[in-house]
Every structure is written in C-alpha cells, then in structure tokens.
Design a protein around this motif. Structure first.
Motif, PDB file in Angstrom:
ATOM      1  N   GLN A 122      28.210   2.938 -37.868  1.00  9.42           N
ATOM      2  CA  GLN A 122      27.517   4.222 -37.768  1.00  9.42           C
ATOM      3  C   GLN A 122      26.718   4.289 -36.468  1.00  9.42           C
ATOM      4  N   PHE A 123      26.015   3.215 -36.143  1.00  7.71           N
ATOM      5  CA  PHE A 123      25.236   3.179 -34.911  1.00  7.71           C
ATOM      6  C   PHE A 123      26.143   3.355 -33.701  1.00  7.71           C
ATOM      7  N   ALA A 124      27.313   2.706 -33.741  1.00  8.03           N
ATOM      8  CA  ALA A 124      28.255   2.797 -32.620  1.00  8.03           C
ATOM      9  C   ALA A 124      28.853   4.192 -32.492  1.00  8.03           C
ATOM     10  N   SER A 125      29.069   4.862 -33.599  1.00  7.46           N
ATOM     11  CA  SER A 125      29.758   6.152 -33.532  1.00  7.46           C
ATOM     12  C   SER A 125      28.822   7.345 -33.362  1.00  7.46           C
ATOM     13  N   VAL A 126      27.678   7.350 -34.032  1.00 10.93           N
ATOM     14  CA  VAL A 126      26.808   8.533 -33.963  1.00 10.93           C
ATOM     15  C   VAL A 126      25.394   8.218 -33.510  1.00 10.93           C
ATOM     16  N   GLY A 127      25.102   6.972 -33.238  1.00 11.03           N
ATOM     17  CA  GLY A 127      23.763   6.614 -32.788  1.00 11.03           C
ATOM     18  C   GLY A 127      22.801   6.444 -33.952  1.00 11.03           C
ATOM     19  N   ASP A 128      21.545   6.545 -33.649  1.00  6.76           N
ATOM     20  CA  ASP A 128      20.496   6.277 -34.634  1.00  6.76           C
ATOM     21  C   ASP A 128      20.115   7.548 -35.398  1.00  6.76           C
ATOM     22  N   LYS A 129      21.029   8.046 -36.192  1.00 12.03           N
ATOM     23  CA  LYS A 129      20.791   9.285 -36.949  1.00 12.03           C
ATOM     24  C   LYS A 129      19.971   9.048 -38.222  1.00 12.03           C
ATOM     25  N   ILE A 130      20.043   7.861 -38.793  1.00 11.56           N
ATOM     26  CA  ILE A 130      19.364   7.620 -40.074  1.00 11.56           C
ATOM     27  C   ILE A 130      18.062   6.845 -39.923  1.00 11.56           C
TER      28      ILE A 130
END
Length: 152
Positions: A122-130
């Motif tokens: 998730q971090f690799a694909s959309v960054g720090d969204k959560i």
C-alpha cells in the motif's frame, strides 16, 4: 544499458537473485539488531519499529523492492531462495509468539508477515494514505503492550 547489464549478469534471474540477496542482507542486519532486546515484546517492537523506520527512510528502494517482489515467481531459483528466507523469519516469529502465549503462534507469524507485505504494498502504490505511524503504533500495541501472558 541492457547490453552492459549482461556483462555482469548472465540472465534476468541472476540479476534478480543479486537484488534479492542484497535485500536479505538488510533484513538480516535488522534481525541481528533484535538480539539486543531481552523480552519477546521488545524483540517484536524492535522489528516493527526498525522495519517501518527503514521503509520510510528508504522509500524509493522500498517501493522498488515491492514491485520486484511481484516478479519473484517468474524465477524458480529466486523463488526457492525467497521461500527459504521467509521460512527462517517465520520461525523466529513463531517462537516469539509462543513465548507471548498466543494460541496459534504460527498463524500469528503468517498474519504479521502478510500485514507487513500489505502495508508495504500500500505504501509503495498509494503512499501514506492511512497514517504509517498510526499503523506502526497499532501493531506495537497489539503485539507488545497487550500480550496474552500479561492479561491472564
């Protein structure tokens, strides 16, 4: 260039193997640092904190490794190497979860590994969204602050 790469590596699989071996060295160095921790909670805390810290401090490398990890299955020799390394890490975590009194330490080890993979993806694909820091604190709380042996 592609041609120059083949001066150093005979195949894509050999290149992938070298990349994975380099990543394993980083993981082994992290795990070696855990040996200074005394309690199982401190050991798990160290791995969670150092994994999150390393991934954020080396975000570009982390993202590249997550993308390459999806290609490992195309290279049987590399897949065997990765499987063996994962099994070694899983054994360490199973032992720690046994010490903490978890009912199913093997499944906890698998789940924590899957969480790390998913969080990294998730971090690799959309960054720090959560909220990477919030997730880290949640895992520390779950595995280090609310242990089963302390609650009984």
């Amino acid at each position: 260039s592609k041609g120059l790469m083949y001066n150093y590596f005979k195949s894509k699989e050999e290149l992938m193997q070298a990349i994975m071996e380099s990543a394993f060295v980083i993981g082994e160095e992290m795990m070696a640092g855990m040996q200074h921790a005394i309690t199982p909670q401190d050991k798990i805390r160290f791995i969670i904190e150092s994994s999150f810290t390393w991934a954020t401090e080396h975000a570009d490398y982390s993202k590249t490794m997550m993308q390459l990890a999806l290609q490992v299955g195309k290279f049987p020799m590399v897949q065997k190497m990765v499987d063996a390394k994962i099994e070694g890490f899983k054994t360490i975590f199973v032992h720690l979860f046994e010490e903490l009194g978890f009912e199913n330490p093997e499944m906890e080890a698998y789940c924590l590994g899957a969480l790390f993979d998913g969080i990294g993806m998730q971090f690799a694909s959309v960054g720090d969204k959560i909220g990477y820091e919030r997730v880290k604190e949640f895992l520390i709380d779950k595995y280090c602050n609310k242990t089963l042996k302390n609650e009984n």
